[in-house]
Enzyme design. Structure first.
Site, PDB file in Angstrom:
ATOM      1  N   PRO A   9       0.771  -1.236   0.000  1.00  0.00           N
ATOM      2  CG  PRO A   9       0.111  -0.925   2.181  1.00  0.00           C
ATOM      3  CD  PRO A   9       0.775  -1.913   1.289  1.00  0.00           C
ATOM      4  CG  ASP A  32       0.789   0.707 -11.283  1.00  0.00           C
ATOM      5  OD1 ASP A  32       0.811   0.728 -12.516  1.00  0.00           O
ATOM      6  OD2 ASP A  32      -0.197   0.354 -10.606  1.00  0.00           O
ATOM      7  CE  LYS A  54      -3.457   2.337 -15.327  1.00  0.00           C
ATOM      8  NZ  LYS A  54      -4.510   1.359 -15.439  1.00  0.00           N
ATOM      9  N   GLY A  85       0.686  -0.972  -7.372  1.00  0.00           N
ATOM     10  CA  GLY A  85       0.396  -0.531  -6.007  1.00  0.00           C
ATOM     11  C   GLY A  85      -0.610  -1.445  -5.327  1.00  0.00           C
ATOM     12  N   GLY A  86      -0.460  -1.646  -4.040  1.00  0.00           N
ATOM     13  CA  GLY A  86      -1.413  -2.444  -3.264  1.00  0.00           C
ATOM     14  C   GLY A  86      -1.431  -3.879  -3.720  1.00  0.00           C
ATOM     15  CG  ASP A  87      -4.285  -7.729  -4.555  1.00  0.00           C
ATOM     16  OD1 ASP A  87      -3.735  -8.704  -4.030  1.00  0.00           O
ATOM     17  OD2 ASP A  87      -4.989  -7.816  -5.581  1.00  0.00           O
ATOM     18  CB  ILE A  90      -7.743  -4.732  -5.114  1.00  0.00           C
ATOM     19  CG1 ILE A  90      -7.846  -6.055  -4.367  1.00  0.00           C
ATOM     20  CG2 ILE A  90      -8.781  -3.740  -4.599  1.00  0.00           C
ATOM     21  CD1 ILE A  90      -9.218  -6.671  -4.311  1.00  0.00           C
ATOM     22  CB  THR A 115      -5.830  -4.104  -1.142  1.00  0.00           C
ATOM     23  OG1 THR A 115      -6.375  -3.149  -2.035  1.00  0.00           O
ATOM     24  CG2 THR A 115      -6.798  -4.373   0.000  1.00  0.00           C
ATOM     25  CB  ALA A 116      -4.981   1.253  -0.656  1.00  0.00           C
ATOM     26  CG  MET A 169      -9.057   4.937  -8.050  1.00  0.00           C
ATOM     27  SD  MET A 169      -9.196   3.932  -9.546  1.00  0.00           S
ATOM     28  CE  MET A 169     -10.205   2.580  -8.972  1.00  0.00           C
ATOM     29  CB  ALA A 198      -2.888   4.535   3.688  1.00  0.00           C
TER      30      ALA A 198
HETATM   31  N1  SAH Z   1      -4.360  -1.945  -6.571  1.00  0.00           N
HETATM   32  C1  SAH Z   1      -4.424  -0.880  -5.612  1.00  0.00           C
HETATM   33  C2  SAH Z   1      -5.502   0.129  -5.923  1.00  0.00           C
HETATM   34  C3  SAH Z   1      -5.331   0.827  -7.218  1.00  0.00           C
HETATM   35  S1  SAH Z   1      -6.563   2.034  -7.499  1.00  0.00           S
HETATM   36  C4  SAH Z   1      -4.591  -1.469  -4.203  1.00  0.00           C
HETATM   37  O1  SAH Z   1      -4.848  -2.664  -4.071  1.00  0.00           O
HETATM   38  O2  SAH Z   1      -4.451  -0.725  -3.236  1.00  0.00           O
HETATM   39  C5  SAH Z   1      -5.790   3.475  -6.836  1.00  0.00           C
HETATM   40  C6  SAH Z   1      -6.499   3.926  -5.602  1.00  0.00           C
HETATM   41  O3  SAH Z   1      -6.069   3.186  -4.479  1.00  0.00           O
HETATM   42  C7  SAH Z   1      -6.229   5.364  -5.212  1.00  0.00           C
HETATM   43  O4  SAH Z   1      -7.046   6.250  -5.948  1.00  0.00           O
HETATM   44  C8  SAH Z   1      -6.592   5.356  -3.749  1.00  0.00           C
HETATM   45  O5  SAH Z   1      -7.973   5.395  -3.574  1.00  0.00           O
HETATM   46  C9  SAH Z   1      -6.122   3.987  -3.333  1.00  0.00           C
HETATM   47  N2  SAH Z   1      -4.775   4.019  -2.722  1.00  0.00           N
HETATM   48  C10 SAH Z   1      -3.670   3.417  -3.173  1.00  0.00           C
HETATM   49  N3  SAH Z   1      -2.636   3.637  -2.356  1.00  0.00           N
HETATM   50  C11 SAH Z   1      -3.107   4.398  -1.354  1.00  0.00           C
HETATM   51  C12 SAH Z   1      -2.526   4.964  -0.185  1.00  0.00           C
HETATM   52  N4  SAH Z   1      -1.234   4.772   0.131  1.00  0.00           N
HETATM   53  N5  SAH Z   1      -3.314   5.707   0.618  1.00  0.00           N
HETATM   54  C13 SAH Z   1      -4.609   5.887   0.331  1.00  0.00           C
HETATM   55  N6  SAH Z   1      -5.204   5.389  -0.743  1.00  0.00           N
HETATM   56  C14 SAH Z   1      -4.470   4.647  -1.592  1.00  0.00           C
END
Ligand code: SAH
Length: 501
Positions: A9, A32, A54, A85-87, A90, A115-116, A169, A198
């Site tokens: 995240p 990313d 993107k 980013g994150g998963d 997701i 995931t975030a 988002m 986060a």
């Molecule tokens: N695949 C990612 C999400 C991609 S969509 C995941 O699993 O986290 C991108 C959105 O994720 C951002 O618009 C925001 O809403 C959220 N996001 C990603 N990283 C974040 C972070 N560090 N803090 C808060 N929101 C985050």
């Protein structure tokens, strides 16, 4: 082979072990915008790194372009890591990427990430599935709240969802989200939390009832990436916001060493919840190509004691002898002492257990302790250290009638950092601490950053110990703190306790 890897995240060390392992071995990384850049430090030197943000505007990529690059690189026989980013799956357009790889006959693996939503909740004391008030969670994309795609969202269902809603988002569409939820019957006083950045030192939380969240966020200037959490869980649990109450949280701390030293210090600052700024003041230059060093190598066996005074010295020494095919056995017949446990730990990495490691932090104290530990009269003692080290150690040992030879392994030469940018940040009050871990760092720093800028600001100054503080005298009374334990950890401990007040 291609790997669709979740980067976690935000904070670099929240990636999975499998993800880290794959970054280390990748030929090509397609990265990313949301993946932490620090993760790329793990990549091989020769790995190809492609950034594919993107966002809108120049330098951005469409999903089609990314898909094409991914397949192309994998078909070229590369070990490709697609870092997201994150998963990865997701809201990550993973289906498309995986399906294309599959069609192209490329083997692939999906590596889940945190995931975030989960991280944002846990880093702010929000319990997404507390059984008292949230036995279900929904992850929703906020992007579709606008325009025609809106049909995928059933606001009536969401408004009556008996659990926690998490919108990804959604910053841009927050007005629509709050409006629609209320229009479909969600109570205006439903708790909402916005969590931005986060898990990072810049993490921010804004809380307000549903009817006021738009206005509150506007006032607090919350920007992406951020998540919107709606429901009783958003209130957060009192006392569970463990991350943001760390003493260094929200504090920006400047490291002023060489690049490697700064990177190490930055990691330590992040672990304490602080926001590091790495300002390079110097570069360490090995002096191991001098005749003096080469000659000493042939005479090592003739010494009774060898003293290392810094981990850098240890690394530079072993790198130099490694080039001649030599290793720790050069010390087979000598005894070793180190200044501080950090230096001893570094020696241990090369297979050597130091004979004498007093818990002292200055050369003078090391000399005195060594003299009381061993009779050094007429003994041959070799110092392997920085050219800039103080003479105190030599003087003390000579008073003990040791035959001292002081050989320089390295020196520090000035290296320019981004001084104008840092001066600006200092002037704007965005820097909370300047840290100095050696006299040469002080000199390198003030050759670039004007003393007057520091004087006119509210920035606090922290010194690692008395030798460094002496170099800071031109700053007048501006030293706010001197560490009791003269190590980087000691310096950060001291800042933490100053912040605790
Ligand atoms: N695949 C990612 C999400 C991609 S969509 C995941 O699993 O986290 C991108 C959105 O994720 C951002 O618009 C925001 O809403 C959220 N996001 C990603 N990283 C974040 C972070 N560090 N803090 C808060 N929101 C985050």
């Amino acid at each position: 082979m291609a790997y669709l890897v979740g980067a976690g995240p935000g904070r670099a060390d929240l990636i999975t072990l499998r993800g880290a392992e794959l970054i280390k071995s990748a030929d090509c990384l397609i990265v990313d915008k949301l993946a932490n850049p620090a993760l790329l430090e793990m990549a091989r030197q020769d790995a190809e790194i492609l950034h594919v943000p993107k966002r809108i505007g120049p330098g951005s990529y469409t999903q089609d372009q990314i898909n094409r690059i991914l397949v192309e690189k994998a078909l070229a026989g590369k070990r490709v890591v697609r870092l997201k980013g994150g998963d990865p799956c997701i809201f990550g357009r993973c289906t498309e990427e995986a399906a294309l790889l599959n069609e192209a006959g490329v083997d692939f693996e999906i590596v889940p990430g945190i995931t975030a939503a989960i991280a944002a909740a846990e880093y702010t004391g929000i319990m997404l599935t507390d059984r008292r008030y949230s036995s279900q969670v929904a992850f929703i994309t906020g992007r579709e709240a606008e325009g025609k795609e809106d049909r995928n969202i059933d606001w009536g269902v969401l408004a009556h969802f008996p659990g926690t809603l998490v919108f990804y988002m959604g910053i841009g569409t927050l007005p629509t989200i709050s409006e629609q939820l209320m229009a479909h019957g969600r109570s205006a006083d439903t708790p909402v939390a916005l969590v931005a950045n986060a898990t990072l030192p810049t993490q921010k939380v804004v809380r307000a009832p549903l009817s006021q969240i738009v206005e509150t966020c506007g006032r607090e200037q919350i920007g992406p990436p951020a998540l919107i959490i709606v429901g009783p869980a958003a209130q957060g649990e009192a006392g569970l916001n463990w991350f943001m109450r760390k003493p260094l949280f929200g504090r920006t701390v400047v490291a002023t060493r060489d690049a490697a030293g700064n990177a190490e210090m930055a990691r330590k600052i992040v672990l304490r919840g602080g926001n590091p700024v790495e300002f390079t003041t110097m570069v360490l230059q090995p002096l191991t190509n001098r005749n003096e060093f080469l000659q000493i190598l042939t005479e090592l066996a003739g010494y009774d004691w060898v003293i290392f005074t810094s981990p850098n010295g240890v690394d530079i020494f072993f790198e130099a002898i490694g080039a001649f095919g030599k290793d720790a056995r050069v010390f087979a017949s000598v005894r070793l002492a180190t200044l501080g446990t950090k230096t001893a730990e570094r020696l241990a990495q090369y297979g050597i257990k130091a004979d004498f490691v007093p818990t002292v932090f200055t050369g003078r104290d090391l000399g005195l302790q060594l003299l009381s530990y061993a009779n050094l009269k007429d003994k041959k003692v070799l110092l392997l250290r920085s050219e800039l080290a103080s003479d105190e150690l030599v003087e003390v040992l000579r008073q003990g009638e040791a035959q001292v030879r002081d050989v320089s392994l390295y020196t520090a030469v000035l290296q320019e950092g981004k001084a104008t940018a840092l001066e600006e940040q200092i002037q704007q009050g965005r820097i909370h601490w300047l840290t100095f871990a050696s006299p040469s760092a002080v000199r390198g720093f003030f050759q670039q950053v004007r003393l007057s800028v520091v004087h006119a600001s509210t920035v606090k100054v922290a010194s690692i110990g008395p030798v460094t503080s002496r170099e800071l005298i031109p700053l007048g009374g501006r030293i706010d703190l001197e560490a009791a334990e003269h190590t980087v950890d000691g310096l950060l401990d001291a800042i933490e306790s100053a912040e605790r007040g």
